[in-house]
Motif scaffolding. Structure first.
Motif, PDB file in Angstrom:
ATOM      1  N   SER A 135      21.525   2.560  -3.597  1.00  0.00           N
ATOM      2  CA  SER A 135      22.400   3.596  -3.062  1.00  0.00           C
ATOM      3  C   SER A 135      21.702   4.937  -3.096  1.00  0.00           C
ATOM      4  N   LEU A 136      22.186   5.848  -2.264  1.00  0.00           N
ATOM      5  CA  LEU A 136      21.619   7.193  -2.237  1.00  0.00           C
ATOM      6  C   LEU A 136      21.804   7.867  -3.587  1.00  0.00           C
ATOM      7  N   GLY A 137      22.978   7.685  -4.174  1.00  0.00           N
ATOM      8  CA  GLY A 137      23.229   8.296  -5.470  1.00  0.00           C
ATOM      9  C   GLY A 137      22.261   7.813  -6.534  1.00  0.00           C
ATOM     10  N   ASP A 142      17.412   8.400 -10.015  1.00  0.00           N
ATOM     11  CA  ASP A 142      16.059   7.959 -10.364  1.00  0.00           C
ATOM     12  C   ASP A 142      15.037   9.070 -10.151  1.00  0.00           C
ATOM     13  N   ALA A 143      15.295   9.933  -9.151  1.00  0.00           N
ATOM     14  CA  ALA A 143      14.366  11.031  -8.845  1.00  0.00           C
ATOM     15  C   ALA A 143      14.615  12.262  -9.717  1.00  0.00           C
ATOM     16  N   ALA A 148      23.270  11.005 -14.067  1.00  0.00           N
ATOM     17  CA  ALA A 148      23.975   9.729 -13.996  1.00  0.00           C
ATOM     18  C   ALA A 148      25.474   9.912 -14.177  1.00  0.00           C
ATOM     19  N   GLU A 149      25.872  10.840 -15.042  1.00  0.00           N
ATOM     20  CA  GLU A 149      27.289  11.056 -15.292  1.00  0.00           C
ATOM     21  C   GLU A 149      27.999  11.714 -14.103  1.00  0.00           C
TER      22      GLU A 149
END
Length: 274
Positions: A135-137, A142-143, A148-149
């Protein structure tokens, strides 16, 4: 070895409170279990997810190897591409699944996914997300560009970067040893998008039978808004697996690509649309 594994399994799918059609499809057919979440609207999305399930139906009740899963994904990609060509909006489907197979003389799960449907592993009181969302999110996380939250409130969290029927339908895959007492959860984002991981963990912990757990999970998704179709499969390993999980940094995961020379990258089954 595989025939000695005893499983208790329950599956459940619900249209949700906002949709008029259910574009999810579920396959509960030992030794293969999967959830597919169709995209493209009524008739396109539901046909796409149904085509994914149909591609895996021939594996029902037979000994399965990694090549069988790769071939099924290839069949699914070809059929969904044809369905997409018939609709202006196109069509596609996520897929996440597990296949029970033998590796080095012991039962293992081959876990695979394309898109943002998920496989979780619950053992004791711990819940681990085995699959990684395409997914884009997740790519932004990752980048290092998104926390994450903050994923749950990210406005484009439903934008996926891989799908069956899309230009990139590469499936990530892992091998995990089958462990007595563990519970696997397969779900569409109709669950994970509405219910937090902690709430999923608590629900799996508090509900004993797979049927009860599946019903409770779907109920929680509906109580949280039920904005999407929601599908779950709960698999309990009763016996026939290892007594304990290997204690290592990967949680016992082995890249499936390590098993054959024809697999090209670290943790992928390289299957792409035509």
């Amino acid at each position: 070895m595989i025939s000695s594994v005893v499983l208790n399994v329950a599956s459940l799918t619900d249209t949700g409170l906002k949709r008029t059609a259910n574009e999810d499809s579920v396959l509960d057919a030992s030794p293969v279990f999967l959830v597919a979440d169709g995209m493209g609207g009524h008739e396109a999305g539901d046909r796409a997810s149904a085509a994914v399930v149909a591609a895996f139906e021939p594996l029902r009740g037979r000994a399965v190897e990694i090549d069988d899963v790769r071939d099924a994904l290839s069949r699914a990609a070809a059929v969904v591409e044809d369905i997409a060509a018939e609709h202006k909006r196109g069509a596609g489907s996520t897929v996440t699944g597990v296949a029970l197979l033998e590796h080095e003389g012991t039962p293992h799960w081959l876990v695979f996914n394309v898109g943002d449907s998920r496989v979780y592993r619950h053992h004791g009181n711990e819940l681990t997300q085995v699959t990684i969302d395409h997914s884009l999110g997740q790519e932004l996380v990752d980048a290092g560009e998104l926390r994450a939250e903050d994923l749950a409130s990210f406005s484009q969290r439903n934008v996926i970067t891989r799908a069956i029927g899309a230009p990139d339908s590469t499936a990530d895959s892992w091998l995990l040893p089958v462990v007595d007492g563990e519970r696997l959860l397969l779900c569409s984002d109709g669950l994970s998008g509405e219910v937090s991981d902690e709430a999923i963990r608590a629900t799996l912990t508090m509900n004993g039978r797979p049927e009860t757990a599946a019903t409770a999970l779907v109920r929680r998704a509906l109580q949280a808004g039920g904005r999407d179709n929601v599908s779950v499969i709960v698999i309990d390993v009763v016996s026939g697996g290892a007594r304990t999980r290997p204690d290592d940094s990967t949680g016992g995961r082995i890249a499936a690509s390590a098993l054959t020379d024809s697999m090209l990258e670290g943790t992928t089954i390289p299957v792409r649309a035509r």
